[in-house]
Enzyme design. Sequence first.
Site, PDB file in Angstrom:
ATOM      1  N   GLY A  94      16.673  98.605  22.931  1.00 31.66           N
ATOM      2  CA  GLY A  94      17.359  99.557  23.809  1.00 31.66           C
ATOM      3  C   GLY A  94      17.927 100.731  23.029  1.00 31.66           C
TER       4      GLY A  94
ATOM      5  N   SER B  42      21.571  94.100  27.930  1.00 32.20           N
ATOM      6  CA  SER B  42      22.033  94.240  29.324  1.00 32.20           C
ATOM      7  C   SER B  42      21.537  95.559  29.888  1.00 32.20           C
ATOM      8  CB  SER B  42      23.572  94.255  29.424  1.00 32.20           C
ATOM      9  OG  SER B  42      23.961  94.412  30.781  1.00 32.20           O
TER      10      SER B  42
ATOM     11  N   ASN C 260      24.471  81.724  25.688  1.00 28.80           N
ATOM     12  CA  ASN C 260      23.415  81.353  24.732  1.00 28.80           C
ATOM     13  C   ASN C 260      23.674  81.954  23.349  1.00 28.80           C
ATOM     14  OD1 ASN C 260      22.029  79.864  26.634  1.00 28.80           O
ATOM     15  ND2 ASN C 260      20.757  81.594  27.292  1.00 28.80           N
TER      16      ASN C 260
ATOM     17  N   TYR D  13      28.126  94.415  36.973  1.00 25.66           N
ATOM     18  CA  TYR D  13      28.203  94.767  35.548  1.00 25.66           C
ATOM     19  C   TYR D  13      29.618  94.508  35.034  1.00 25.66           C
ATOM     20  CZ  TYR D  13      27.590  97.651  31.318  1.00 25.66           C
ATOM     21  OH  TYR D  13      27.512  98.109  30.021  1.00 25.66           O
TER      22      TYR D  13
ATOM     23  N   LYS E  55      30.768  91.629  32.310  1.00 25.70           N
ATOM     24  CA  LYS E  55      31.346  91.987  31.009  1.00 25.70           C
ATOM     25  C   LYS E  55      32.753  91.407  30.846  1.00 25.70           C
ATOM     26  CE  LYS E  55      28.014  94.490  29.149  1.00 25.70           C
ATOM     27  NZ  LYS E  55      27.378  94.137  27.866  1.00 25.70           N
TER      28      LYS E  55
ATOM     29  N   THR F 293      28.315 106.699  25.806  1.00 23.01           N
ATOM     30  CA  THR F 293      27.732 107.082  24.519  1.00 23.01           C
ATOM     31  C   THR F 293      26.409 107.796  24.762  1.00 23.01           C
ATOM     32  OG1 THR F 293      28.783 105.179  23.495  1.00 23.01           O
ATOM     33  CG2 THR F 293      26.959 106.142  22.290  1.00 23.01           C
TER      34      THR F 293
END
Length: 312
Positions: free
Chosen positions: A11, A76, A100, A146, A150, A176
Amino acid sequence: MGKVLITGGAGFLGSHLCDRFHKEGYYVIAMDNLITGDLANIEHLFKEKNFEFHHHDVSKFIHVSGQLEYILHFASPASPIDYLKMPIQTMKVGSLGTLNCLGLAKDKGARILVASTSEVYGDPLVHPQKEDYWGNVNPVGPRGVYDEAKRFQEALTMAYHTFHGLETRIIRIFNTFGPRMRLNDGRVLPAFISQALRGEDLTAFGDGSQTRSFTYVDDLVEGIYRLLMSDYVNPVNIGNPEEITINEFGKEILKLTGSESRIIYKELPEDDPKQRKPDISLARKVLGWEPKFSRSEGLKPTLEYFRSKVKI
Ligand code: UDP
């Protein structure tokens, strides 16, 4: 040097982290299911000997052989249109994916850093946002998938730290930008730049008076690196506090690109935060970190990247 696992490694942020850790001399394993990641972001690393790519969904059991020194959990969907399109996958990767990764970290005795977000503050009633603000999130709104994933990720990570003594780090990332953002990820910066370059009108949502604070990716990567190497366990904001309204940002992009497009107004998405600006006094204190790039400095290489990608 040890091995580092970077989930979401193909990503935007993950690929920059792969570059940084590889440059520091680590053996880097990038893991990604490529639903929003792109192999083009890490193509240049495939010829390197200290690099591997695993095509895997981290919501499913993760296997990595041998030792691991660090895990960075960055997998994500992260842009609003992505997590609206993939709400269940977003919740799974933030919850099961984090579980995980934490389990793997425990098994390997690795230190883990998880990517949290300014979205944990929701539509903030406190401004600027400090780490001790608990936020204003609508759990059942469209962004809840989302935000709550988080928030759960942070809670689970702290539980592994307190209950198992795992070495954990939590970063809260603010908006960002930089090269390798997807042109069509729907976020304001890629949207405005590609619209300006194509001579299309810039689509500001609502009346454009909402604010954001944009951080250049190199500054973020430096903050992540410093936090991982620090001994600080509680969440830390990393972001550039230079705040701007979406209207002013649109004008800045028009000027920068020399575009004659106009700014037009579209409906404001539900629960869109009205303001966002990090308080970074904690990052300054515990990491000696602050941004080095102004928005305009960061926009130069970003614009160059978008110019090479936009088909006019
Ligand atoms: N936005 C906009 N036009 C666009 C895309 C986004 O005006 O084409 C607005 C959006 O409503 C929000 C801000 O820009 O107020 C930042 O949106 P983005 O999706 O980049 O990130 P967010 O901070 O909301 O997660």
